[in-house]
Motif scaffolding. Structure first.
Motif, short mmCIF file in Angstrom:
data_model
loop_
_atom_site.label_atom_id
_atom_site.label_comp_id
_atom_site.label_asym_id
_atom_site.label_seq_id
_atom_site.Cartn_x
_atom_site.Cartn_y
_atom_site.Cartn_z
N PHE A 68 -4.79 66.23 24.16
CA PHE A 68 -3.48 65.60 24.19
C PHE A 68 -2.42 66.64 23.86
CE2 PHE A 68 -6.50 62.37 22.78
CZ PHE A 68 -6.31 61.39 23.72
N ASN A 69 -1.26 66.48 24.44
CA ASN A 69 -0.12 67.33 24.12
C ASN A 69 0.85 66.53 23.26
OD1 ASN A 69 -0.91 69.62 25.74
ND2 ASN A 69 -0.43 68.34 27.50
N LYS A 70 1.62 67.22 22.46
CA LYS A 70 2.60 66.55 21.62
C LYS A 70 3.51 65.71 22.51
CE LYS A 70 5.90 67.20 17.93
NZ LYS A 70 6.53 68.11 17.00
N GLY A 71 3.69 64.45 22.13
CA GLY A 71 4.53 63.55 22.90
C GLY A 71 3.79 62.68 23.91
N ASP A 72 2.51 63.00 24.19
CA ASP A 72 1.74 62.17 25.12
C ASP A 72 1.68 60.73 24.61
OD1 ASP A 72 1.15 64.23 26.86
OD2 ASP A 72 -0.95 64.44 26.24
N SER A 73 1.80 59.78 25.51
CA SER A 73 1.65 58.37 25.17
C SER A 73 0.17 58.07 25.05
CB SER A 73 2.30 57.50 26.24
OG SER A 73 2.20 56.15 25.90
#
Length: 97
Positions: free
Chosen positions: A3-8
């Motif tokens: 996951f990347n920062k900000g992924d929902s």
């Protein structure tokens, strides 16, 4: 899964015999036995911290969930419970469902 920062993201849990699905924005993966509190935004009110254990033996994630009033609360579900959420399938992409 990565996951990347900000992924929902979404995850589920059960309380009182009911299944609840949560949605929020991924912030960071937290390794086992690492305190998540230093990863919270500065001056986060204690009432916005929705985790009951500062340390855990499993990987967790710090996730920001926007409440109906627009305030951010922070949860630490187990990392392996997270799934990416496809925002195109719903107009309400954060908080409790």
């Amino acid at each position: 899964m990565k996951f990347n920062k900000g992924d929902s993201v979404i995850w589920g849990y059960e309380t009182g015999g009911s299944s609840i699905e949560m949605r929020g924005a991924f912030i960071v993966r937290i390794p086992p036995l690492i305190d998540y509190r230093p990863f919270l935004p500065p001056e986060t009110p204690l009432s916005h911290n929705k985790s009951d254990m500062p340390l855990d033996e499993m990987d967790r994630a710090l996730v920001e969930v926007l409440q109906e009033d627009g305030k951010a609360c922070y949860y630490t579900p187990q990392f392996n419970q997270l799934h990416k959420h496809d925002e195109a399938t719903t107009s309400d992409n954060k908080g409790k469902e």
